[in-house]
Enzyme design. Sequence first.
Site, PDB file in Angstrom:
ATOM      1  N   ASP A  43      38.097  46.667  37.572  1.00 52.15           N
ATOM      2  CA  ASP A  43      38.665  46.212  38.788  1.00 52.15           C
ATOM      3  C   ASP A  43      40.078  46.483  38.418  1.00 52.15           C
ATOM      4  O   ASP A  43      40.535  46.090  37.412  1.00 52.15           O
ATOM      5  CB  ASP A  43      38.473  45.039  39.444  1.00 52.15           C
ATOM      6  CG  ASP A  43      39.004  45.014  40.797  1.00 52.15           C
ATOM      7  OD1 ASP A  43      38.405  45.010  41.865  1.00 52.15           O
ATOM      8  OD2 ASP A  43      40.410  44.956  40.819  1.00 52.15           O
ATOM      9  N   ARG A  45      42.592  45.346  39.649  1.00 45.37           N
ATOM     10  CA  ARG A  45      43.694  44.475  39.892  1.00 45.37           C
ATOM     11  C   ARG A  45      43.490  43.144  38.832  1.00 45.37           C
ATOM     12  O   ARG A  45      44.349  42.124  38.660  1.00 45.37           O
ATOM     13  CB  ARG A  45      43.388  43.627  41.286  1.00 45.37           C
ATOM     14  CG  ARG A  45      43.459  44.667  42.374  1.00 45.37           C
ATOM     15  CD  ARG A  45      42.857  44.147  43.630  1.00 45.37           C
ATOM     16  NE  ARG A  45      41.491  43.920  43.386  1.00 45.37           N
ATOM     17  CZ  ARG A  45      40.587  43.651  44.290  1.00 45.37           C
ATOM     18  NH1 ARG A  45      40.907  43.160  45.396  1.00 45.37           N
ATOM     19  NH2 ARG A  45      39.296  43.506  44.126  1.00 45.37           N
ATOM     20  N   CYS A 100      34.961  40.873  43.846  1.00 46.70           N
ATOM     21  CA  CYS A 100      34.389  42.000  42.881  1.00 46.70           C
ATOM     22  C   CYS A 100      33.503  42.962  43.718  1.00 46.70           C
ATOM     23  O   CYS A 100      32.560  42.579  44.564  1.00 46.70           O
ATOM     24  CB  CYS A 100      33.556  41.516  41.635  1.00 46.70           C
ATOM     25  SG  CYS A 100      32.971  42.805  40.802  1.00 46.70           S
TER      26      CYS A 100
END
Length: 197
Positions: A43, A45, A100
């Site tokens: 991910d 982020r 997620c």
Amino acid sequence: MEIKKIFKNNKKWIDEQLAIDANYFKNLGKGQNPDMLYIGCSDSRVTTKEMMGLDTGDVFVHRNIANMVSSNDLNVMSVIHYAVDTLKVKHIVVCGHYACGGVKAAMEFEDTGALNPWLKNIKNVIKNHQKELNAIENKKEKYNRLVELNVQEQYLNLIKTDVVQKAVKNRGLKIHSWVFDIHTGKLIDLKIKDKTI
Ligand code: CO
């Protein structure tokens, strides 16, 4: 995203590092000696250096969708082997994160095409903890709990690995299970302990 800007940023970064330490890259080129292996989600982020406040060279990193540790994944197994056996890391972290996408897709039984076999591993986590998850009515809470349970399962997969078990016994390698809360920036230690090692 401007690609040109990336190269400009790179030049700026080089100048900044050299202004602090003229030998910075010379020393970086000598080799790596990280204390930690971090296994996290791909991910965009979730950062590693930033959220832990670490420097370049401090952490050996492996990332994949939903931070999985599967014994049939040659990639993650090679990384673990190299980190433990050659780099002699002192810590391994399995770090999941709330919100997620991989965990969500598995929970909602989305058809993810080529990703289906990968996400099957998370579906197994759901199966293993069906009772606990079914008891949670709030969807967001259930989703968060599945993120944590997934970290727990991957932690267990990690400590079942031969090279890890040996290093835990012989030289006190420490294994950690964390969740990064994207909504607050907080790193949470799940403090999962396994009594078998
Ligand atoms: Co993720």
